[in-house]
Design a protein around this motif. Sequence first.
Motif, PDB file in Angstrom:
ATOM      1  N   VAL A 246       0.826  -1.205   0.000  1.00 56.20           N
ATOM      2  CA  VAL A 246       0.000   0.000   0.000  1.00 56.20           C
ATOM      3  C   VAL A 246       0.864   1.260   0.000  1.00 56.20           C
ATOM      4  N   SER A 247       1.957   1.252   0.756  1.00 56.59           N
ATOM      5  CA  SER A 247       2.753   2.466   0.944  1.00 56.59           C
ATOM      6  C   SER A 247       3.540   2.849  -0.304  1.00 56.59           C
ATOM      7  N   ILE A 248       4.067   1.878  -1.040  1.00 56.83           N
ATOM      8  CA  ILE A 248       4.898   2.199  -2.204  1.00 56.83           C
ATOM      9  C   ILE A 248       4.102   2.954  -3.275  1.00 56.83           C
ATOM     10  N   PRO A 249       2.969   2.432  -3.756  1.00 56.14           N
ATOM     11  CA  PRO A 249       2.225   3.202  -4.770  1.00 56.14           C
ATOM     12  C   PRO A 249       1.648   4.505  -4.229  1.00 56.14           C
ATOM     13  N   ALA A 250       1.253   4.527  -2.937  1.00 60.82           N
ATOM     14  CA  ALA A 250       0.730   5.764  -2.366  1.00 60.82           C
ATOM     15  C   ALA A 250       1.820   6.829  -2.295  1.00 60.82           C
ATOM     16  N   ALA A 251       3.019   6.450  -1.864  1.00 62.12           N
ATOM     17  CA  ALA A 251       4.126   7.402  -1.810  1.00 62.12           C
ATOM     18  C   ALA A 251       4.492   7.888  -3.206  1.00 62.12           C
TER      19      ALA A 251
END
Length: 284
Positions: free
Chosen positions: A96-101
Amino acid sequence: MTANTLRQRSLRALSAGGVRYAILSLVVALTFWPLLWMLGTSFKRPRDVLGSGLNPIPTSFTLANFAAALHGSNIPQQFINSVIFAGGVTFGQIAVSIPAAYAFARWRFRGSGFLFAACIMSLSVPFVVAIVPNFIVLSKLGMLNTYVGLILPQLATGYGVLLLRQPSRSFPPSVPTAAEIDGAGHLQTVLRVLLPATRSSVLALALLVFINTWNELVWPMLVAPDESMQVLTVGVTHFNSAEQGTEYGPVMAAAVLTAAPTLIAYWFMRRRILAVALDGAVKG
């Protein structure tokens, strides 16, 4: 500048350095003393646990506490549950964090600033505040005593987005643009370009999330109380008995077995975590 003045400045510098090292040494001692006492107590005989006071060194070594811990609690199954729980949360937060960042760092759309601010504000809300609502929702969905119920409420976190956004912003914009010109989609750009370049930050985040999840007690105790679903931290509490009191030897042995995987993982990854922390401090 006279030699006497230089000597006085050198003495003041040495005194200041000595005070700093003394304070740091005290902090390190206070940090490691409980771990040392836990390790030493796990090898002590029952009569020596309370009789030796704060002395962490056992007078005679025994492995009986580890045998009692292995027989008194289903540690192999609890270890598997802990690995699935911590590994699932870690993988989910990274996914979740990689594409959101990447989206917050590369895209400019209406409301992006507000969404990122809301993401950061969520860090000020402790997870314990949402325990009761999450428990009610999982209960109504029939997800208690399941791996999905343990993992699902912890997949979204603002910490991962904040940690990975800075490396994504500092990445040269021309590289993702060139990849997009060559026909790569956003997912391919993230996986083949951004992810390899920010590997250290991703590994550091993964380790921090894994350790934090591994050490959780309240959430797995509440959501997965069934014996077949208990994790290691919950299993340690089995040695506390209102009738027989606390068996400190087996408790410390179980605590050592519980803490060992995360301590070993941190030891091998400590340089990456320190590098990411210093990089964030320098770049702001």
